[in-house]
Design an enzyme around this catalytic site. Structure first.
Site: not given
Ligand code: UD1
Length: 470
Positions: A305, A22-23, A117, A397, A122
């Site tokens: 996850d 999915k991701n 979620c 989802r 985030r």
């Molecule tokens: C993606 C996945 C999600 C998974 C996560 C971590 C998708 C749609 N979702 O989420 O299922 O749980 O990776 O493997 O692919 N952060 C910041 N600033 C930013 C971006 C992230 O501080 O600009 C922090 C987040 O709060 C979190 C960490 O970095 O603590 C990792 O987040 P991130 O890898 O970006 O997760 P997603 O891409 O949102």
């Protein structure tokens, strides 16, 4: 409102096919609009998040043709609107990928701040930092992120946190910037590599994906491609833990075992036998589970996850375990629901201290988010009696035909939407209550050989054993 109703106690047995990730698919579909030519995407999972994204893309003028449940043609040649509506996309987090894709191609994008979620704050500051480094002017107004640039120019970007989303988003925009970009401290998840491979198949020039330094040389235009998405490591891991928690024997097919190494290692540590084949893994778990400690980390660490799924297993293990969540701070909300099924877990900050109990008992519970929902289903499969799970739209989802796949492994689970259906289910399972399924434990095939048994064989065997034990 639809619910899952589960009668626990059957060890899962047989084979299950895993769908596309999915991701990875969310990012790849967004990236597919970066060319005016038609792109064919295969092995799409038919899940709600994908359908929401495809609808939102249609609304800005992308032509989407579904050839079947898992294949779509996408054409971004007639995009008329660079602003994505909030209503069409509010429920999914990956909406932000349209920002990188539109900005890269048109140098302008307007996308609502993402939903997804509720597992903690985030932020998307790293995405925005990347776009700004590429020369875009980025502002947030009225709930929208608006990014625009005269020209995008390659840059050297160091990510302050390892972020999957920021790595992919910056990679997309930089793929069509002028000159070279370097992303340092990049995420290494398999779906980052899959998106890079996809963009390269469209003519992009991206090197180093899968390491923490990604180098991108911008190109002027991208072209058509045909691409098949990698298998979903989280769906696979969920079925692996379902086998462990129900003391079952499940062969999870159509996977890349390398992507599952952290899950496999933890399952072995807690006492399961895991065998790897070329594109399958078999999890056999006949004994009681052992306790362990685990900390979620970016890939190749243990995935956040999969945190609820391993917690559900450890809550049934012999001894005390500790689970540390280091990625999202609000990811233990399901623990209260699990406690209603008999789990003994104390959460302090980002640690869960777990005292294993000998059994779960069925209860009516709520799903707080996608992965926690899947984990609670697994708990229900192992519980004594009947479990009813509300808010299953979260699970839908990210899991395609979840209940059907579990049924094919011998689980007693159904999706219901009325009291009548509930009573029918209860009647059916009470008629079955004198039956017990004995899991077939034929020797595991040697490494390199494909698993021998197909699901029909296994079901047939389970049925025969069932008759034998009447
Ligand atoms: C993606 C996945 C999600 C998974 C996560 C971590 C998708 C749609 N979702 O989420 O299922 O749980 O990776 O493997 O692919 N952060 C910041 N600033 C930013 C971006 C992230 O501080 O600009 C922090 C987040 O709060 C979190 C960490 O970095 O603590 C990792 O987040 P991130 O890898 O970006 O997760 P997603 O891409 O949102």
């Amino acid at each position: 409102m639809e619910q899952y109703v589960i009668k626990g106690g059957n060890p899962l047995a047989g084979e299950v096919e895993i769908g596309g990730a999915k991701n990875a698919a969310l990012a790849i579909l967004a990236a597919a609009i970066m060319t005016d030519e038609t792109v064919l995407v295969e092995n799409l999972p038919d899940v709600r998040d994908i359908n929401v994204l495809l609808n939102a893309m249609t609304e800005i003028g992308v032509r989407v043709e579904r050839l079947d449940r898992h294949t779509a043609k996408v054409n971004g040649g007639l995009i008329g609107d660079l602003s994505v509506e909030y209503e069409s996309i509010k429920r999914i987090r990956a909406s932000y990928y349209l920002l990188g894709a539109l900005l890269g191609k048109y140098k302008r994008a307007q996308v609502p701040l993402p939903g997804g979620c509720d597992i903690g704050t985030r932020p998307i500051d790293q995405h925005l930092k990347g776009f700004r480094a590429l020369g875009a002017d980025v502002k947030i107004e009225h709930g929208f992120i608006i990014a625009e640039a005269e020209h995008l120019r390659g840059s050297h970007i160091y990510l302050d946190v390892v972020s999957v989303g920021a790595t992919i988003n910056i990679m997309m925009a930089a793929a069509m910037a002028e000159g070279g970009t370097v992303i340092e401290n990049a995420a290494k998840e398999p779906h980052v590599v899959d998106v890079a491979n996809f963009l390269n198949s469209m003519g992009a020039n991206i090197k180093g994906a899968g390491t923490d330094v990604i180098r991108i040389r911008g190109v002027e235009a991208l072209h058509q491609t045909e691409y098949s998405i990698i298998p979903d490591q989280i769906e696979a891991g969920t079925f692996m833990f379902a086998a462990a928690v129900t003391k079952g024997d499940v062969t999870v097919k159509n996977v890349i075992p390398k992507h599952l190494e952290a899950t496999t290692a933890k399952l072995s540590e807690i006492g399961c036998e895991v065998k790897e084949f070329d594109d399958a893994v078999r999890v056999v778990c006949s004994k009681g589970l052992k306790s362990t400690n685990v900390k979620t980390l970016p890939y190749p660490g243990f995935p956040t996850d999969m945190q609820p799924q391993i917690t559900v297993a450890l809550a049934l293990a012999n001894g005390t375990s500790m689970v540390t969540e280091s990625i999202f701070e609000n990811r233990f909300k399901y623990v209260d629901e699990l406690a209603r099924m008999g789990a003994n877990i104390r959460v302090k900050g980002n640690n869960a201290f777990i005292d294993g109990v000998s059994r779960y008992t069925g209860a009516q519970i709520c799903t707080p988010d996608l992965r926690a929902g899947a984990a609670l289903v697994i708990a229900g499969l192992a519980a004594e009696g009947i479990t009813m799970i509300d808010d299953i739209h979260f699970i839908e989802r990210g899991y395609e035909r979840f209940e059907e796949k579990l049924q094919s492994l011998g689980a007693q689970i159904e999706k219901i939407s009325s009291e009548r259906e509930l009573q029918k289910f209860k009647l059916k399972v009470s008629a079955d209550r004198h039956f017990s399924v004995v899991v077939d434990r034929t020797p595991v095939a040697p490494k390199g050989k494909k698993p021998q048994m197909n699901s029909q064989d296994n079901q047939e065997m389970s049925r025969q054993r069932l008759e034998e034990t009447c």
